[in-house]
Design a protein around this motif. Structure first.
Motif, PDB file in Angstrom:
ATOM      1  N   HIS A   1       2.374  -2.432  12.459  1.00  0.00           N
ATOM      2  CA  HIS A   1       3.786  -2.747  12.307  1.00  0.00           C
ATOM      3  C   HIS A   1       3.935  -3.969  11.418  1.00  0.00           C
ATOM      4  N   TYR A   2       5.173  -4.271  11.054  1.00  0.00           N
ATOM      5  CA  TYR A   2       5.483  -5.473  10.277  1.00  0.00           C
ATOM      6  C   TYR A   2       6.910  -5.876  10.569  1.00  0.00           C
ATOM      7  N   HIS A   3       7.307  -7.031  10.054  1.00  0.00           N
ATOM      8  CA  HIS A   3       8.662  -7.540  10.232  1.00  0.00           C
ATOM      9  C   HIS A   3       9.242  -7.770   8.833  1.00  0.00           C
ATOM     10  N   ALA A   4      10.276  -7.002   8.478  1.00  0.00           N
ATOM     11  CA  ALA A   4      10.820  -7.055   7.117  1.00  0.00           C
ATOM     12  C   ALA A   4      11.944  -8.075   6.963  1.00  0.00           C
ATOM     13  N   THR A   5      12.374  -8.682   8.082  1.00  0.00           N
ATOM     14  CA  THR A   5      13.532  -9.583   8.030  1.00  0.00           C
ATOM     15  C   THR A   5      13.185 -11.027   8.368  1.00  0.00           C
ATOM     16  N   VAL A   6      11.923 -11.290   8.665  1.00  0.00           N
ATOM     17  CA  VAL A   6      11.558 -12.631   9.134  1.00  0.00           C
ATOM     18  C   VAL A   6      10.068 -12.900   8.926  1.00  0.00           C
ATOM     19  N   HIS A   7       9.733 -14.173   8.708  1.00  0.00           N
ATOM     20  CA  HIS A   7       8.338 -14.603   8.695  1.00  0.00           C
ATOM     21  C   HIS A   7       7.947 -14.830  10.155  1.00  0.00           C
ATOM     22  N   GLU A   8       6.651 -14.722  10.456  1.00  0.00           N
ATOM     23  CA  GLU A   8       6.190 -14.887  11.839  1.00  0.00           C
ATOM     24  C   GLU A   8       4.952 -15.768  11.869  1.00  0.00           C
ATOM     25  N   VAL A   9       4.840 -16.580  12.931  1.00  0.00           N
ATOM     26  CA  VAL A   9       3.613 -17.338  13.154  1.00  0.00           C
ATOM     27  C   VAL A   9       3.025 -16.898  14.482  1.00  0.00           C
ATOM     28  N   LEU A  10       1.695 -16.754  14.516  1.00  0.00           N
ATOM     29  CA  LEU A  10       0.978 -16.372  15.728  1.00  0.00           C
ATOM     30  C   LEU A  10      -0.076 -17.433  16.013  1.00  0.00           C
ATOM     31  N   GLY A  11       0.047 -18.111  17.145  1.00  0.00           N
ATOM     32  CA  GLY A  11      -0.923 -19.124  17.550  1.00  0.00           C
ATOM     33  C   GLY A  11      -1.710 -18.625  18.740  1.00  0.00           C
TER      34      GLY A  11
ATOM     35  N   ASP B   1       0.814  -1.220   0.000  1.00  0.00           N
ATOM     36  CA  ASP B   1       0.000   0.000   0.000  1.00  0.00           C
ATOM     37  C   ASP B   1       0.849   1.272   0.000  1.00  0.00           C
ATOM     38  N   GLY B   2       2.158   1.121  -0.240  1.00  0.00           N
ATOM     39  CA  GLY B   2       3.032   2.280  -0.269  1.00  0.00           C
ATOM     40  C   GLY B   2       3.719   2.551   1.064  1.00  0.00           C
ATOM     41  N   LEU B   3       3.129   2.067   2.167  1.00  0.00           N
ATOM     42  CA  LEU B   3       3.757   2.182   3.484  1.00  0.00           C
ATOM     43  C   LEU B   3       4.024   0.806   4.087  1.00  0.00           C
ATOM     44  N   VAL B   4       3.049  -0.097   3.928  1.00  0.00           N
ATOM     45  CA  VAL B   4       3.215  -1.480   4.372  1.00  0.00           C
ATOM     46  C   VAL B   4       3.476  -2.319   3.125  1.00  0.00           C
ATOM     47  N   PRO B   5       4.671  -2.935   3.041  1.00  0.00           N
ATOM     48  CA  PRO B   5       5.014  -3.658   1.817  1.00  0.00           C
ATOM     49  C   PRO B   5       4.209  -4.935   1.595  1.00  0.00           C
TER      50      PRO B   5
ATOM     51  N   ASN C   1      11.224   3.287   5.870  1.00  0.00           N
ATOM     52  CA  ASN C   1      11.202   1.869   6.232  1.00  0.00           C
ATOM     53  C   ASN C   1      10.672   1.015   5.085  1.00  0.00           C
ATOM     54  N   HIS C   2       9.686   1.533   4.360  1.00  0.00           N
ATOM     55  CA  HIS C   2       9.116   0.817   3.218  1.00  0.00           C
ATOM     56  C   HIS C   2      10.197   0.584   2.157  1.00  0.00           C
ATOM     57  N   ALA C   3      10.969   1.612   1.851  1.00  0.00           N
ATOM     58  CA  ALA C   3      12.037   1.497   0.844  1.00  0.00           C
ATOM     59  C   ALA C   3      13.063   0.443   1.265  1.00  0.00           C
ATOM     60  N   LYS C   4      13.455   0.437   2.551  1.00  0.00           N
ATOM     61  CA  LYS C   4      14.408  -0.562   3.052  1.00  0.00           C
ATOM     62  C   LYS C   4      13.807  -1.962   2.996  1.00  0.00           C
ATOM     63  N   ALA C   5      12.532  -2.082   3.392  1.00  0.00           N
ATOM     64  CA  ALA C   5      11.857  -3.385   3.444  1.00  0.00           C
ATOM     65  C   ALA C   5      11.773  -4.032   2.062  1.00  0.00           C
ATOM     66  N   LEU C   6      11.586  -3.213   1.031  1.00  0.00           N
ATOM     67  CA  LEU C   6      11.503  -3.771  -0.323  1.00  0.00           C
ATOM     68  C   LEU C   6      12.808  -4.461  -0.727  1.00  0.00           C
ATOM     69  N   LYS C   7      13.919  -4.061  -0.095  1.00  0.00           N
ATOM     70  CA  LYS C   7      15.211  -4.708  -0.361  1.00  0.00           C
ATOM     71  C   LYS C   7      15.411  -5.956   0.507  1.00  0.00           C
TER      72      LYS C   7
ATOM     73  N   GLY D   1       6.967  -8.795   6.029  1.00  0.00           N
ATOM     74  CA  GLY D   1       6.394  -7.580   5.464  1.00  0.00           C
ATOM     75  C   GLY D   1       4.906  -7.416   5.676  1.00  0.00           C
ATOM     76  N   THR D   2       4.236  -8.445   6.226  1.00  0.00           N
ATOM     77  CA  THR D   2       2.789  -8.378   6.420  1.00  0.00           C
ATOM     78  C   THR D   2       2.441  -7.475   7.597  1.00  0.00           C
ATOM     79  N   GLY D   3       1.704  -6.420   7.317  1.00  0.00           N
ATOM     80  CA  GLY D   3       1.270  -5.512   8.370  1.00  0.00           C
ATOM     81  C   GLY D   3       0.280  -6.201   9.300  1.00  0.00           C
TER      82      GLY D   3
END
Length: 175
Positions: free
Chosen positions: A68-78, A18-22, A142-148, A109-111
């Motif tokens: 928020h989101y995590h640009a360096t890792v996948h996350e699971v929430l149970g 969406d331009g802010l959340v990748p 942060n969006h620009a960095k996350a895309l990398k 990257g998922t918000g």
């Protein structure tokens, strides 16, 4: 006896950048009512499941009430206890009710943002091996960095719910 319900198949949603959340090209996954929780020790049920499938760095808490989101890792929430209304995918994403026994798998990257939670809400979070979790707020920088960084995040070795042959392994194959 398995703690995962037979034929557990997740709901899969792809959220747009969406331009802010990748967000991510990989689908966000939600297993609804997939985990049969031990009534006395639901947290341990989920922690054991994630650990058995190679996901670690577990924590117990809620979900932040800010986007928020995590640009360096996948996350699971149970979800171990209670329920919450959580917006996934950023401000233009989707609000979902998640409850005890549900598991959400968020590709890097998922918000996500908790909108409302029951008083007893408790979620267990975990990550695939090797990656470091960082909380990222949605800003243009942060969006620009996350895309990398997002494309460099490796696929997990197993689905945190159903293991090496689980639906995530099929749904997350790189295009």
């Amino acid at each position: 006896m398995s703690i995962v319900r037979d034929n557990a198949e997740p709901l899969a949603i792809v959220f747009e950048d969406d331009g802010l959340v990748p967000n991510n090209m990989l689908p966000f996954l939600v297993y609804q009512g997939a985990v049969k929780l031990d009534a006395k020790h639901p947290e341990e049920t989920i922690e054991s499941l994630f650990s058995a499938n190679g996901w670690g760095g577990t924590w117990r808490n809620g979900i932040f009430d800010y986007l928020h989101y995590h640009a360096t890792v996948h996350e699971v929430l149970g979800v171990a206890r209670g329920s919450a209304r959580v917006r996934f995918g950023g401000d233009n994403g989707q609000e979902l009710e998640i409850k005890a026994g549900d598991v959400a798998i968020l590709p890097a990257g998922t918000g996500h943002q908790c909108i409302k939670a029951s008083e007893d809400f408790c979620v267990i979070g975990a990550y695939p091996p090797g990656a470091k979790m960082e909380v990222t707020r949605p800003t243009p920088e942060n969006h620009a960095k996350a895309l990398k960084t997002i494309p460099k995040v490796t696929l997990p070795p197993a689905d945190p719910v159903t293991g090496k042959d689980g639906p995530m392994m099929r749904l997350w194959r790189q295009p």
